[in-house]
Motif scaffolding. Structure first.
Motif, short mmCIF file in Angstrom:
data_model
loop_
_atom_site.label_atom_id
_atom_site.label_comp_id
_atom_site.label_asym_id
_atom_site.label_seq_id
_atom_site.Cartn_x
_atom_site.Cartn_y
_atom_site.Cartn_z
N ASN A 100 -63.75 -6.80 14.12
CA ASN A 100 -64.51 -7.77 13.35
C ASN A 100 -64.68 -7.34 11.89
OD1 ASN A 100 -66.36 -6.06 15.29
ND2 ASN A 100 -67.51 -6.28 13.39
N GLU A 311 -67.34 -16.17 14.29
CA GLU A 311 -67.81 -14.85 13.90
C GLU A 311 -67.84 -14.68 12.38
OE1 GLU A 311 -68.56 -11.56 15.87
OE2 GLU A 311 -69.47 -13.38 16.63
N TRP A 315 -71.09 -13.58 10.38
CA TRP A 315 -71.13 -12.39 9.54
C TRP A 315 -71.56 -12.73 8.11
CZ3 TRP A 315 -71.07 -7.21 9.87
CH2 TRP A 315 -70.84 -6.66 11.14
#
Length: 327
Positions: A100, A311, A315
């Motif tokens: 990630n 994601e 983030w």
């Protein structure tokens, strides 16, 4: 006129036959492909991503007899390794095993990112997903998160926390924001490097991937005092989450996934997907990752793409809330 019709039909048949022959030849070539595969890891040896890549690489060799080369290119929040995979010559067998950090966090951390996580790479499959551990050296007087908060408030701006990736940095930044404390972040090229300084007393606390810190916890070098995920993680069931320890809304997970450079044919991407997903679905693999604090996350290319998109949004919000600065 009939002669022309017959010639047209003959020509169409010839084209169709040629296309089928080419498709069969391509399929046969892929089936008999024994050329090496390079797995580029944008983090150092010993990190969670590296451990996962080496496990998957060995399993690929075991099942296909193909040589798998692990190419570690750490540095710059994974950007050096990403650039290596991105610039791989067309026609080579390259898999990017990353996290990630490069595929979801970096777009929010860097104003001028030299790659596009979506346009430059094709998703293959998720590998694992899990939390990050908050650790102190074994001799530390800090036994839990409340001890840490008290120590930080007693010495504002003097306590230090280290990490080797954006998840680790975010872990500390989120802790600062929710607990209302001031700590100094010390960046490292990798989690193992931050652990060396933690054990040596150069930093006070660190955030690290379970796969990277497990042996240090078991060996009594460091002590885990919290988990960033919403729930306790496999292999560290005795370590409470930061949420359990009173930090409301504290939740942070990390993940590892496989990608291919954008010029990789879709057929090869799907070949990689089947190869890796079959490995991940083996009970041995579930046990291997589970005992190291991670859940297997095998999925399709399209599912990984959708997850990555969500994601990235998450983030960006986390970076804004925690006060992490874009470079």
């Amino acid at each position: 006129m009939k002669k022309n019709i017959r010639l047209s039909r003959t020509l169409k048949s010839a084209v169709l036959f040629s296309a089928l022959l080419s498709a069969n030849s391509f399929a046969e070539a892929r089936k008999n492909d024994t050329s090496p595969i390079t797995i580029v890891v944008p983090f150092a040896a010993g990190t969670a991503t590296d451990v996962a890549a080496r496990y998957i690489g060995k399993k690929i060799t075991d099942s296909t007899n193909r040589t798998v080369i692990i190419d570690n290119k750490p540095g710059a929040n994974g950007i050096i390794g990403i650039q290596t995979a991105k610039s791989a010559p067309a026609g080579t067998n390259v898999i990017l095993m990353t996290s990630n950090t490069t595929q979801a966090a970096n777009p929010g951390l860097f104003k001028d990112l030299p790659y596009d996580p979506v346009a430059d790479f094709k998703p293959i499959t998720m590998i694992t997903i899990g939390g990050v551990l908050l650790v102190v050296k074994a001799e530390s007087d800090i036994k839990n998160v409340n001890d840490l908060i008290k120590a930080a408030k007693k010495n504002p701006g003097k306590m230090t926390f280290g990490g080797g990736n954006s998840t680790s940095q975010a872990g500390g930044a989120l802790l600062k924001q929710i607990a209302g404390i001031d700590m100094l972040y010390v960046p490292y090229k990798s989690t193992p490097a931050s652990m060396v300084d933690l054990i040596g007393g150069q930093i006070d606390i660190a955030f690290g991937d379970p796969l990277a810190v497990q042996s240090l916890v078991q060996g009594g070098k460091v002590r885990a005092i919290g988990v960033t995920a919403a729930k306790r993680i496999p292999g560290f069931e005795d370590v409470p989450t930061l949420l359990e320890q009173g930090l409301a809304n504290y939740e942070l997970s990390g993940w590892i996934a496989a990608y291919a450079p954008r010029d990789t044919p879709d057929e090869k991407v799907q070949e990689y997907n089947k190869l890796i997903v079959d490995i991940l679905n083996q009970q041995e693999s579930v046990g291997f990752f589970g005992s190291r604090g991670w859940l297997v996350g095998a999925n399709s290319s399209s599912e990984l793409a959708a997850f990555q998109k969500s994601e990235t949004t998450k983030w960006k919000s986390l970076i804004d809330i925690s006060g992490m600065k874009a470079n």
